[in-house]
Write an enzyme that holds these catalytic residues in place. Structure first.
Site, PDB file in Angstrom:
ATOM      1  N   ASP A  60      -5.038  51.458  38.513  1.00  0.00           N
ATOM      2  CA  ASP A  60      -3.853  52.492  38.748  1.00  0.00           C
ATOM      3  C   ASP A  60      -2.377  51.754  38.875  1.00  0.00           C
ATOM      4  O   ASP A  60      -2.473  50.639  38.755  1.00  0.00           O
ATOM      5  CB  ASP A  60      -4.009  53.563  39.851  1.00  0.00           C
ATOM      6  N   ASP A 270     -11.820  59.429  38.198  1.00  0.00           N
ATOM      7  CA  ASP A 270     -12.111  58.456  39.572  1.00  0.00           C
ATOM      8  C   ASP A 270     -12.131  59.417  40.606  1.00  0.00           C
ATOM      9  O   ASP A 270     -11.574  60.334  41.004  1.00  0.00           O
ATOM     10  CB  ASP A 270     -11.086  57.270  39.296  1.00  0.00           C
ATOM     11  N   CYS A 308     -33.636  63.353  42.437  1.00  0.00           N
ATOM     12  CA  CYS A 308     -32.706  62.222  42.025  1.00  0.00           C
ATOM     13  C   CYS A 308     -33.874  60.823  41.804  1.00  0.00           C
ATOM     14  O   CYS A 308     -34.852  60.800  42.547  1.00  0.00           O
ATOM     15  CB  CYS A 308     -31.768  61.649  43.246  1.00  0.00           C
ATOM     16  N   CYS A 310     -32.999  57.387  41.716  1.00  0.00           N
ATOM     17  CA  CYS A 310     -32.313  56.358  42.017  1.00  0.00           C
ATOM     18  C   CYS A 310     -33.250  55.391  42.973  1.00  0.00           C
ATOM     19  O   CYS A 310     -34.074  56.004  43.550  1.00  0.00           O
ATOM     20  CB  CYS A 310     -30.961  56.529  42.682  1.00  0.00           C
ATOM     21  N   CYS A 313     -33.749  56.759  46.495  1.00  0.00           N
ATOM     22  CA  CYS A 313     -34.567  57.999  46.537  1.00  0.00           C
ATOM     23  C   CYS A 313     -36.104  57.712  46.283  1.00  0.00           C
ATOM     24  O   CYS A 313     -36.827  58.484  46.730  1.00  0.00           O
ATOM     25  CB  CYS A 313     -34.016  59.270  45.634  1.00  0.00           C
ATOM     26  N   HIS A 339     -26.821  56.040  46.622  1.00  0.00           N
ATOM     27  CA  HIS A 339     -27.453  57.274  45.972  1.00  0.00           C
ATOM     28  C   HIS A 339     -26.433  58.122  45.621  1.00  0.00           C
ATOM     29  O   HIS A 339     -26.408  58.706  44.357  1.00  0.00           O
ATOM     30  CB  HIS A 339     -28.156  58.152  47.048  1.00  0.00           C
TER      31      HIS A 339
HETATM   32 ZN   LIG Z   1     -30.787  59.110  44.981  1.00  0.00          ZN
END
Ligand SMILES: [Zn+2]
Length: 377
Positions: A60, A270, A308, A310, A313, A339
């Site tokens: 920025d 963002d 999820c 990920c 998880c 996560h």
């Molecule tokens: Zn997750």
């Protein structure tokens, strides 16, 4: 874009960002300008090399931070004088010096220096602020055109340190937007202001496009206005921005905000929410927010979000992460951040897929319905 204020997405190693396929991250000029400083980063070959990040970077302009963090600022036509929040020293940022710093950092996308209009602002005040942002936009672009070859990639490519660095870290993955060479330049984005006044926003967009940038951002939103007002402004201004250039909504927002802004034509975002809220014990899930401090998770063996995929998880239970959080273990923040970043990036990936297959309306309905089903209700 995950936010990496000080050239670090808080609590997140680059390997994690790569694993999550974060294509671009944001760093803040104001903070890096104060510490470690422009010269230091430039000498070390620019931000990409300094932080060993092969993906894309956006910085920025520093404007928003100066306006939001600094009580001792003084705004003139020339620029903004302010005091460092670190040591109280007097500093000055202008369209020229903010662009100079961003060229020295060498991010792929850099932003014109703007004044983030405070909220509320009446029409007169919002117009004066918008007019100054337009003059500053022109000065930012003029400085950029005259100095864009000074980006540190040119000096870094082929140098002995570069060879050493390349040898010691994994090669960029195929398909990564990385091919910095002497001919490549940064992309400069302009910022649309105008407060919450639709007619000023429209004019700001038209005149910013006339100056000519590689992409366009909507600034000055999420500054205390009601969500309904923010969405109205986005609905007015996004169609005024060229469809063939990226449209970037700065500093927004929640998962719902992302979906709703995409529906109104925005491409890029963002936000610090996934990282900041993660550190504060909050997980974003497909069924709404989850507060790990809540006693109901003490013996809960479910993952943070059942939907999820990920690595957090797949591996850890709410009970374990709650235990870490209650014990003050830093791993709690790291896992929650991981996560949350996965959830936000996956949301945007699904948005892209839905748009490509012409099913965005359906996706928006289902995603929002599920989000409102209320995990903690
Ligand atoms: Zn997750």
């Amino acid at each position: 874009m995950p936010v990496g204020t000080l050239a670090s997405v808080k609590g997140t190693a680059n390997e994690t960002l790569e694993q999550l396929n974060a294509q671009i991250i944001l760093a803040n000029t104001y903070h890096l300008y104060l510490r470690p400083g422009t010269e230091q980063i430039s000498k070390l070959g620019g931000l990409h090399r300094f932080m060993s990040w092969d993906g894309a970077l956006l910085t920025d302009s520093g404007g928003f931070q100066v306006f939001s963090l600094n009580d001792l600022r003084k705004v003139t036509e020339e620029g903004v004088s302010f005091r460092s929040h670190l040591d109280g020293s007097s500093l000055f940022l202008s369209p020229e010096s903010a662009t100079e710093a961003q060229i020295a950092f060498g991010a792929d996308i850099i932003m014109a220096f703007d004044e983030c209009t405070e909220y509320p602002a009446d029409t007169d005040r919002a117009r004066r602020s918008m007019e100054m942002t337009l003059r500053w936009a022109k000065r930012s672009r003029d400085y950029f055109e005259a100095h864009k070859q000074e980006v540190p990639w040119a000096q870094a490519v082929g140098g002995p340190q570069q060879v050493e660095l390349r040898a010691s870290r994994p090669q960029p993955r195929a398909g990564r937007p990385r091919s910095h060479d002497a001919e490549a330049t940064q992309a400069l984005f302009g910022i649309v202001q105008g407060g919450m006044h639709p007619e000023l926003r429209k004019e700001s967009a038209e005149r910013t496009v006339e100056i000519g940038f590689d992409g366009y951002a909507i600034g000055g939103l999420s500054v205390g206005e009601e969500k309904r007002v923010m969405m109205e402004v986005i609905k007015e201004v996004a169609p005024q921005m060229p469809a063939d250039k990226p449209r970037y909504l700065m500093g927004v927002g929640t998962p719902e905000d992302l979906i709703e802004a995409v529906a109104r034509g925005v491409d890029m975002f963002d936000c610090v929410l996934p990282t900041r809220n993660g550190r504060n014990g909050q997980a974003f899930t497909s069924r709404g927010k989850l507060n790990i401090k809540n006693a109901r998770y003490t013996t809960d063996q479910m993952p943070l979000d059942e939907a999820c995929n990920c690595s957090v998880c797949r591996r850890h239970s709410r009970a374990y992460i709650r235990h870490l959080y209650q014990s003050g273990e830093m791993l709690a923040s790291i896992l929650l951040t991981h996560h949350n970043l996965a959830f936000f990036l996956d949301t945007m990936k699904r948005v892209r897929q839905a748009i490509r297959s012409d099913q965005f309306a359906q996706f928006r309905r289902e995603y929002t319905e599920q989000l409102n089903s209320g995990l903690e209700a």
